[in-house]
Design a protein around this motif. Structure first.
Motif, short mmCIF file in Angstrom:
data_model
loop_
_atom_site.label_atom_id
_atom_site.label_comp_id
_atom_site.label_asym_id
_atom_site.label_seq_id
_atom_site.Cartn_x
_atom_site.Cartn_y
_atom_site.Cartn_z
N GLU A 1 0.85 -1.25 0.00
CA GLU A 1 0.02 -0.07 -0.16
C GLU A 1 0.90 1.52 0.04
O GLU A 1 0.43 2.38 -0.41
CB GLU A 1 -0.87 -0.02 1.15
N THR A 2 2.18 1.29 0.55
CA THR A 2 2.75 2.54 0.66
C THR A 2 4.33 2.15 0.28
O THR A 2 5.38 2.11 0.96
CB THR A 2 2.82 2.77 1.84
N PRO A 3 4.64 1.92 -1.08
CA PRO A 3 5.93 1.74 -1.54
C PRO A 3 6.74 2.98 -2.08
O PRO A 3 8.09 2.89 -2.20
CB PRO A 3 5.83 0.89 -2.84
N LEU A 4 6.03 4.11 -2.10
CA LEU A 4 6.88 5.30 -2.63
C LEU A 4 7.87 5.88 -1.78
O LEU A 4 8.72 6.29 -2.58
CB LEU A 4 5.67 6.34 -2.88
N GLU A 5 7.64 5.71 -0.67
CA GLU A 5 8.90 6.36 0.41
C GLU A 5 10.12 5.46 0.01
O GLU A 5 11.20 6.05 0.18
CB GLU A 5 8.47 6.36 1.82
N THR A 6 10.16 4.29 -0.03
CA THR A 6 11.29 3.46 -0.26
C THR A 6 11.88 3.70 -1.74
O THR A 6 13.12 3.49 -1.82
CB THR A 6 10.79 1.94 -0.13
N TYR A 7 11.10 4.14 -2.56
CA TYR A 7 11.78 4.48 -3.85
C TYR A 7 12.47 5.92 -3.63
O TYR A 7 13.74 5.97 -4.29
CB TYR A 7 10.70 4.90 -5.01
N ILE A 8 12.40 6.57 -2.89
CA ILE A 8 13.01 7.90 -2.29
C ILE A 8 14.05 7.58 -1.60
O ILE A 8 15.24 8.03 -1.93
CB ILE A 8 12.14 8.76 -1.71
N ILE A 9 13.83 6.47 -0.68
CA ILE A 9 15.20 6.05 -0.02
C ILE A 9 16.21 5.36 -0.92
O ILE A 9 17.51 5.51 -0.73
CB ILE A 9 14.64 5.01 1.11
N ALA A 10 15.84 4.61 -1.80
CA ALA A 10 16.82 4.17 -2.84
C ALA A 10 17.41 4.91 -3.68
O ALA A 10 18.68 4.85 -3.99
CB ALA A 10 16.11 2.86 -3.62
N GLU A 11 16.66 5.97 -4.05
CA GLU A 11 17.12 7.19 -4.90
C GLU A 11 18.37 8.09 -4.05
O GLU A 11 19.48 8.37 -4.61
CB GLU A 11 15.93 7.93 -5.63
N ALA B 1 20.19 6.73 -1.61
CA ALA B 1 21.42 5.64 -1.52
C ALA B 1 22.15 5.70 -2.90
O ALA B 1 23.31 5.79 -2.86
CB ALA B 1 20.96 4.32 -1.31
N GLU B 2 21.33 5.72 -4.06
CA GLU B 2 22.26 5.83 -5.48
C GLU B 2 22.68 7.10 -5.42
O GLU B 2 23.84 7.45 -5.84
CB GLU B 2 21.14 5.70 -6.54
N ALA B 3 22.16 8.36 -5.01
CA ALA B 3 22.62 9.61 -4.94
C ALA B 3 23.87 9.95 -4.44
O ALA B 3 24.90 10.68 -4.74
CB ALA B 3 21.53 10.73 -4.80
N VAL B 4 24.02 9.19 -3.22
CA VAL B 4 25.39 9.27 -2.40
C VAL B 4 26.43 8.35 -2.67
O VAL B 4 27.48 8.50 -2.23
CB VAL B 4 24.97 9.34 -0.87
N GLY B 5 26.03 7.36 -3.55
CA GLY B 5 27.05 6.60 -4.21
C GLY B 5 27.47 5.30 -3.25
O GLY B 5 28.61 5.01 -3.15
N PRO C 1 27.72 1.53 -2.14
CA PRO C 1 28.13 0.43 -3.21
C PRO C 1 27.09 -0.54 -3.70
O PRO C 1 25.93 -0.67 -2.92
CB PRO C 1 29.32 -0.50 -2.29
N ALA C 2 27.07 -0.94 -4.83
CA ALA C 2 26.14 -1.97 -5.43
C ALA C 2 25.70 -2.96 -4.46
O ALA C 2 26.55 -3.53 -4.00
CB ALA C 2 26.71 -2.27 -6.66
N GLY C 3 24.33 -3.22 -4.45
CA GLY C 3 23.85 -4.25 -3.56
C GLY C 3 23.57 -3.89 -2.18
O GLY C 3 23.08 -4.58 -1.50
N THR C 4 23.97 -2.86 -1.69
CA THR C 4 23.90 -2.31 -0.33
C THR C 4 22.54 -1.92 -0.09
O THR C 4 22.24 -2.26 1.26
CB THR C 4 24.86 -1.28 0.03
N VAL C 5 22.04 -1.31 -0.68
CA VAL C 5 20.52 -1.13 -0.54
C VAL C 5 19.77 -1.61 -1.78
O VAL C 5 20.24 -1.38 -2.91
CB VAL C 5 20.09 0.28 -0.45
N ASN C 6 18.54 -2.47 -1.66
CA ASN C 6 17.77 -2.98 -2.58
C ASN C 6 16.16 -2.64 -2.46
O ASN C 6 15.96 -2.83 -1.22
CB ASN C 6 18.15 -4.58 -2.67
N LEU C 7 15.49 -2.71 -3.39
CA LEU C 7 14.35 -2.58 -3.30
C LEU C 7 13.11 -3.31 -4.20
O LEU C 7 13.57 -3.33 -5.31
CB LEU C 7 13.88 -1.13 -3.52
N VAL C 8 12.40 -4.20 -3.55
CA VAL C 8 11.67 -4.90 -4.11
C VAL C 8 10.15 -5.13 -3.35
O VAL C 8 9.68 -5.81 -2.56
CB VAL C 8 12.11 -6.33 -3.83
#
Length: 490
Positions: free
Chosen positions: A187-197, A199-203, A205-212
């Motif tokens: 019901e509430t996935p949008l906030e986790t997309y912002i968290i993932a973005e 994590a990506e923005a600050v670089g 490492p790959a696989g450290t944060v994942n979203l499913v």
């Protein structure tokens, strides 16, 4: 598709191994507004195969990636950068919360801004926590205790406070050195997309944060994976007990922050009108959809009727309206099934013989959306369903007691033990009673929250704690190293 004011780059994808990838399922999760009953967004839906890919990415990040071996102070500095990114996006997260669950727009910025401040406290543990300690042993020359990351973490968050709860799990996992797989409520996935973005923005490492994002079946597949090391779950006690059972079968570590049926004990020294104002307004916070909600109030018999009348007066003055109206005090319940659940419990209350003093119906002036009036049952039997089971809505049970000792007994007569309160002007009495109530948190004169302190429950309200240094402990393994001499470097 995302709600107005929410700018997500790839809502149609998952974040796995540092990349935005298409879901193998080819399906999407539809997001509906509880205020309008209209679709406000869609995101990718992960399948079992996607879960396996996320576990593999996180496993690789832990076993061979740099993050677990990065010094904690450096991890903390990187998380401070991530908090900076998230702080700039507080308006988006506030808009997402209002759109998805009908949270009041007037409260949303403060709620999400406060959550980011909490994240900074977690990041600061990189500097302040005792990651490695050294002392002289009784048998050996040097004894060293090292705190090491537990491994791959799965974080599962509920729909009522999706950003703060998930971000808390993410930051604790990351400061410990653990990769994390975020599995938000569908019901509430949008906030986790912002968290993932972020994590990506600050670089990171790959696989450290994942979203499913996913439904129940794929989530169950995820927690059964033999390649995860810990599950941190916030949600219902029924779901928590299932997840804990799965974890126990393979000795996967787990933290459970579950349901509550928290009691407020109103002492005879506390004014009736003041108690009514607190109780009547508290039950409407987030439409009553708070695990720590004071949903039982216990008062001596000779004050019961007067308090019931006063609470009813407060409830009748509550302004029910749409979540975007700044004058609204009580918005909708988060979804249709939650409204139906609350209605079921109200009917159970009627059948139990309790007095329905006020509320109990959908407001007549709201012809669309999942709204419920603030509801008060009085003369409630503490053994009844409405007093023993978590309703998760704006329904308050007022329970008469013989005296103070009986009130404490009633408070403890519950399978839950998450929160509680003592209404009194005497801090010593509040302390003394608090020590007798079997619950993880107690406050004086209201639903008190202190997010930098340990939070968690007794009994079926969970195990483990979140908040403060104690919130970090479940993400760590303790290693004792016994040496014949001191090493030159720790």
């Amino acid at each position: 598709m995302t709600p107005e004011g929410v700018n997500i780059k790839h809502p149609d994808k998952l974040f796995i191994g540092g990349e935005w990838v298409a879901a193998t399922s080819g399906t999407q999760i539809e997001l509906s507004s509880p205020a309008t009953e209209e679709v406000v967004g869609r995101v990718a839906e992960a399948s079992n195969a996607d879960m396996d890919k996320a576990v593999a990415a996180a496993r690789e990040a832990f076993d061979n990636g740099p993050w677990p071996n990065t010094p904690p102070a450096e991890r903390g500095r990187k998380l401070m950068e991530m908090a900076d990114v998230l702080e700039k996006r507080v308006p988006e997260m506030a808009a997402a919360w209002t759109a998805q669950v009908g949270g009041l727009a007037s409260f949303a910025p403060m709620m999400h801004g406060g959550a980011v401040a909490q994240l900074r406290g977690i990041a600061a543990l990189g500097e302040s926590f005792d990651w490695v300690t050294q002392q002289k042993g009784q048998v050996v020359d040097t004894a060293i205790v090292a705190r090491e990351p537990v491994g791959v973490v799965v974080g599962i968050a509920p729909w009522n406070a999706p950003f703060g709860i998930m971000a808390n799990k993410v930051f604790y996992a990351l400061i410990a050195g653990c990769p994390i797989i975020m599995k938000p409520s569908p019901e509430t996935p949008l906030e986790t997309y912002i968290i993932a973005e972020a994590a990506e923005a600050v670089g990171l490492p790959a696989g450290t944060v994942n979203l499913v994002p996913s439904g129940r079946d794929a989530a169950d597949h995820l927690i059964h994976s033999p390649d995860i090391d810990k599950v941190t779950f916030t949600g219902s006690s029924a779901a928590g007990m299932h997840i804990a059972g799965v974890c126990g079968s393979k000795m996967t570590r787990c933290t459970m922050e579950l349901g509550g049926k928290s009691a407020a004990i109103v002492r005879d020294d506390f004014p009736i009108e003041a108690a009514a104002g607190i109780l009547g307004n508290t039950i409407t916070v987030m439409s009553g959809q708070v695990c720590a909600m004071l949903s039982r109030a216990i008062v001596t018999k000779d004050r019961h009727d007067e308090l019931a009348e006063a609470i009813a007066g407060v409830m009748k003055g509550i302004r029910i309206g749409t979540p975007d109206d700044p004058e609204t005090q009580l918005g909708p319940l988060a979804m249709k099934r939650q409204l139906e659940r609350v209605e079921m419990y109200i009917e159970e209350g009627r059948k139990s013989g309790a007095d329905l003093v006020t509320g109990g119906s959908r407001p007549a002036h709201m012809n669309k959306g999942y709204y419920m009036e603030p509801t008060l049952f009085a003369n409630v039997d503490n053994t009844s369903r409405i007093a023993q089971e978590e309703i998760f809505g704006p329904v308050l049970c007022l329970i008469p007691a013989e005296d103070e000792e009986d009130a404490i007994r009633i408070a403890n007569e519950s399978n839950f033990g998450l929160n509680g309160s003592v209404f009194t002007n005497d801090p010593q009495a509040a302390y003394d009673i608090s020590r007798k109530v079997r619950t993880g948190v107690m406050g004086q004169n209201g639903m008190r929250m202190e997010f930098g302190m340990p939070f968690g429950g007794f009994k079926q309200s969970g195990m483990g704690r979140e908040g403060g240094p104690e919130g970090l402990w479940p993400y760590l393994e303790t290693k004792t190293i016994l040496l014949d001499g001191a090493p030159s470097q720790l």
